[in-house]
Design a protein around this motif. Structure first.
Motif, PDB file in Angstrom:
ATOM      1  N   LEU A  26     115.582  55.886   8.163  1.00 34.12           N
ATOM      2  CA  LEU A  26     114.828  54.854   8.871  1.00 34.12           C
ATOM      3  C   LEU A  26     115.620  54.341  10.065  1.00 34.12           C
ATOM      4  CD1 LEU A  26     112.350  53.124   9.237  1.00 34.12           C
ATOM      5  CD2 LEU A  26     113.234  51.575   7.461  1.00 34.12           C
ATOM      6  N   ASP A  27     116.915  54.090   9.885  1.00 39.34           N
ATOM      7  CA  ASP A  27     117.727  53.634  11.018  1.00 39.34           C
ATOM      8  C   ASP A  27     117.783  54.677  12.131  1.00 39.34           C
ATOM      9  OD1 ASP A  27     118.343  51.027  10.283  1.00 39.34           O
ATOM     10  OD2 ASP A  27     120.175  51.609   9.232  1.00 39.34           O
ATOM     11  N   PHE A  28     117.845  55.955  11.769  1.00 36.61           N
ATOM     12  CA  PHE A  28     117.845  57.022  12.765  1.00 36.61           C
ATOM     13  C   PHE A  28     116.560  56.964  13.597  1.00 36.61           C
ATOM     14  CE2 PHE A  28     116.694  61.322  14.089  1.00 36.61           C
ATOM     15  CZ  PHE A  28     117.835  61.722  14.750  1.00 36.61           C
ATOM     16  N   HIS A  29     115.427  56.804  12.949  1.00 37.18           N
ATOM     17  CA  HIS A  29     114.154  56.765  13.667  1.00 37.18           C
ATOM     18  C   HIS A  29     113.988  55.468  14.452  1.00 37.18           C
ATOM     19  CE1 HIS A  29     112.670  60.621  12.474  1.00 37.18           C
ATOM     20  NE2 HIS A  29     113.027  60.372  11.230  1.00 37.18           N
ATOM     21  N   ARG A  30     114.522  54.371  13.945  1.00 33.78           N
ATOM     22  CA  ARG A  30     114.511  53.117  14.714  1.00 33.78           C
ATOM     23  C   ARG A  30     115.280  53.306  16.022  1.00 33.78           C
ATOM     24  NH1 ARG A  30     116.237  49.617   9.432  1.00 33.78           N
ATOM     25  NH2 ARG A  30     114.184  48.775   8.842  1.00 33.78           N
ATOM     26  N   ALA A  31     116.469  53.890  15.924  1.00 33.84           N
ATOM     27  CA  ALA A  31     117.299  54.108  17.114  1.00 33.84           C
ATOM     28  C   ALA A  31     116.655  55.124  18.060  1.00 33.84           C
ATOM     29  CB  ALA A  31     118.693  54.567  16.702  1.00 33.84           C
ATOM     30  N   THR A  32     115.983  56.118  17.497  1.00 37.15           N
ATOM     31  CA  THR A  32     115.297  57.114  18.326  1.00 37.15           C
ATOM     32  C   THR A  32     114.235  56.444  19.183  1.00 37.15           C
ATOM     33  OG1 THR A  32     115.727  58.889  16.753  1.00 37.15           O
ATOM     34  CG2 THR A  32     113.872  59.210  18.266  1.00 37.15           C
ATOM     35  N   LEU A  33     113.488  55.526  18.603  1.00 36.79           N
ATOM     36  CA  LEU A  33     112.466  54.801  19.368  1.00 36.79           C
ATOM     37  C   LEU A  33     113.090  54.141  20.598  1.00 36.79           C
ATOM     38  CD1 LEU A  33     109.565  53.627  19.668  1.00 36.79           C
ATOM     39  CD2 LEU A  33     110.414  51.666  18.356  1.00 36.79           C
ATOM     40  N   LEU A  34     114.206  53.465  20.410  1.00 30.49           N
ATOM     41  CA  LEU A  34     114.825  52.769  21.541  1.00 30.49           C
ATOM     42  C   LEU A  34     115.423  53.734  22.551  1.00 30.49           C
ATOM     43  CD1 LEU A  34     116.365  49.705  19.694  1.00 30.49           C
ATOM     44  CD2 LEU A  34     114.153  49.914  20.863  1.00 30.49           C
ATOM     45  N   ARG A  35     115.827  54.907  22.120  1.00 26.53           N
ATOM     46  CA  ARG A  35     116.312  55.929  23.061  1.00 26.53           C
ATOM     47  C   ARG A  35     115.196  56.412  23.978  1.00 26.53           C
ATOM     48  NH1 ARG A  35     120.579  60.234  20.797  1.00 26.53           N
ATOM     49  NH2 ARG A  35     120.270  60.931  22.924  1.00 26.53           N
ATOM     50  N   LYS A  36     113.968  56.372  23.488  1.00 29.94           N
ATOM     51  CA  LYS A  36     112.825  56.793  24.310  1.00 29.94           C
ATOM     52  C   LYS A  36     112.652  55.885  25.529  1.00 29.94           C
ATOM     53  CE  LYS A  36     111.654  59.814  21.200  1.00 29.94           C
ATOM     54  NZ  LYS A  36     112.006  61.188  21.367  1.00 29.94           N
ATOM     55  N   LEU A  37     113.201  54.675  25.478  1.00 34.39           N
ATOM     56  CA  LEU A  37     113.060  53.699  26.553  1.00 34.39           C
ATOM     57  C   LEU A  37     114.179  53.810  27.601  1.00 34.39           C
ATOM     58  CD1 LEU A  37     111.335  52.605  24.158  1.00 34.39           C
ATOM     59  CD2 LEU A  37     112.001  50.335  24.863  1.00 34.39           C
ATOM     60  N   GLU A  38     115.238  54.543  27.268  1.00 34.16           N
ATOM     61  CA  GLU A  38     116.430  54.638  28.116  1.00 34.16           C
ATOM     62  C   GLU A  38     116.090  55.018  29.555  1.00 34.16           C
ATOM     63  OE1 GLU A  38     119.901  54.503  27.797  1.00 34.16           O
ATOM     64  OE2 GLU A  38     119.917  53.886  25.707  1.00 34.16           O
ATOM     65  N   GLY A  39     116.646  54.253  30.489  1.00 37.45           N
ATOM     66  CA  GLY A  39     116.548  54.585  31.907  1.00 37.45           C
ATOM     67  C   GLY A  39     115.258  54.177  32.587  1.00 37.45           C
ATOM     68  N   LEU A  40     114.325  53.591  31.846  1.00 36.34           N
ATOM     69  CA  LEU A  40     113.055  53.175  32.452  1.00 36.34           C
ATOM     70  C   LEU A  40     113.109  51.706  32.832  1.00 36.34           C
ATOM     71  CD1 LEU A  40     110.509  54.978  30.093  1.00 36.34           C
ATOM     72  CD2 LEU A  40     111.386  55.744  32.311  1.00 36.34           C
ATOM     73  N   ASP A  41     112.344  51.344  33.856  1.00 38.17           N
ATOM     74  CA  ASP A  41     112.288  49.940  34.262  1.00 38.17           C
ATOM     75  C   ASP A  41     111.139  49.237  33.538  1.00 38.17           C
ATOM     76  OD1 ASP A  41     109.843  50.403  35.673  1.00 38.17           O
ATOM     77  OD2 ASP A  41     110.910  50.801  37.534  1.00 38.17           O
ATOM     78  N   GLY A  42     111.046  47.935  33.747  1.00 39.94           N
ATOM     79  CA  GLY A  42     110.049  47.122  33.061  1.00 39.94           C
ATOM     80  C   GLY A  42     108.627  47.588  33.277  1.00 39.94           C
ATOM     81  N   GLU A  43     108.305  47.991  34.492  1.00 41.04           N
ATOM     82  CA  GLU A  43     106.946  48.445  34.779  1.00 41.04           C
ATOM     83  C   GLU A  43     106.646  49.731  34.023  1.00 41.04           C
ATOM     84  OE1 GLU A  43     103.871  50.829  36.108  1.00 41.04           O
ATOM     85  OE2 GLU A  43     105.907  51.383  36.705  1.00 41.04           O
ATOM     86  N   GLN A  44     107.590  50.647  33.994  1.00 43.47           N
ATOM     87  CA  GLN A  44     107.381  51.910  33.283  1.00 43.47           C
ATOM     88  C   GLN A  44     107.253  51.685  31.778  1.00 43.47           C
ATOM     89  OE1 GLN A  44     110.937  53.610  35.036  1.00 43.47           O
ATOM     90  NE2 GLN A  44     109.712  55.280  35.913  1.00 43.47           N
ATOM     91  N   LEU A  45     108.037  50.766  31.240  1.00 43.05           N
ATOM     92  CA  LEU A  45     108.012  50.490  29.805  1.00 43.05           C
ATOM     93  C   LEU A  45     106.690  49.875  29.355  1.00 43.05           C
ATOM     94  CD1 LEU A  45     111.608  49.089  29.325  1.00 43.05           C
ATOM     95  CD2 LEU A  45     110.744  51.330  28.600  1.00 43.05           C
ATOM     96  N   ARG A  46     106.070  49.110  30.221  1.00 41.51           N
ATOM     97  CA  ARG A  46     104.828  48.422  29.838  1.00 41.51           C
ATOM     98  C   ARG A  46     103.581  49.132  30.336  1.00 41.51           C
ATOM     99  NH1 ARG A  46     106.338  43.563  30.748  1.00 41.51           N
ATOM    100  NH2 ARG A  46     104.408  42.589  30.184  1.00 41.51           N
TER     101      ARG A  46
END
Length: 170
Positions: A26-46
């Motif tokens: 579960l922790d691995f998949h939690r961290a994977t989710l946040l890695r998907k956001l890496e390098g994107l700005d606020g507009e891209q994330l939302r």
């Protein structure tokens, strides 16, 4: 400013016991989710990337709500209200409001995960609770469900991320 994940993704120990295997996955998949956001700005994330309006931050928000519901409310017995959903808007946890920031939503997700870890650590895998639908579930089944839920949404995040900037394999 671009997002940088505040957590390190650790590969689960493939020789761990049952509790370690479940919680590490579960922790691995939690961290994977946040890695998907890496390098994107606020507009891209939302940015809504599907016909239903799903975004990367919407996935983070939804999984914070889901962790809160299963671990804190259902298993832990907390009487706290849902984080985002309401009786009038049960899908509010998928939509990012104009005033909701990546820092706030990721912060809520991290806090909820931390609280969930504490509840899980204090419980037994065979502890049984009754869900709002009246079904019984033990902590083991809840952990498996949350691994499945988080991994499934990581698949959505893969597709959304690739559509935003072509990045794959995070």
């Amino acid at each position: 400013m671009v997002f940088t994940s505040p957590v390190e993704r650790v590969v689960p120990d493939r020789l761990g016991d049952e509790r370690e295997s479940l919680t590490q996955q579960l922790d691995f998949h939690r961290a994977t989710l946040l890695r998907k956001l890496e390098g994107l700005d606020g507009e891209q994330l939302r940015r809504p990337m599907t016909a239903s309006g799903l975004s990367l931050l919407g996935l983070v928000k939804h999984l914070a709500e889901t962790e809160h519901g299963w671990f804190l409310r259902i298993y832990g017995g907390s009487l706290e209200p849902d984080l985002f959903s309401t009786g009038n808007d049960p899908d509010a946890d998928f939509r990012v409001g104009p005033d909701e920031t990546a820092d706030a939503l990721v912060g809520q997700y991290l806090l909820t995960c931390e609280r969930a870890r504490a509840v899980v650590a204090a419980g037994g895998l065979d502890d049984v609770v009754t869900t709002p639908s009246g079904a019984e579930a033990n902590l083991r089944a809840i952990l498996v469900h949350m691994i499945q839920e988080t991994a499934r949404h990581n698949g959505h995040a893969d597709i959304i991320r690739e559509a935003i900037d072509g990045a794959t394999g995070h």
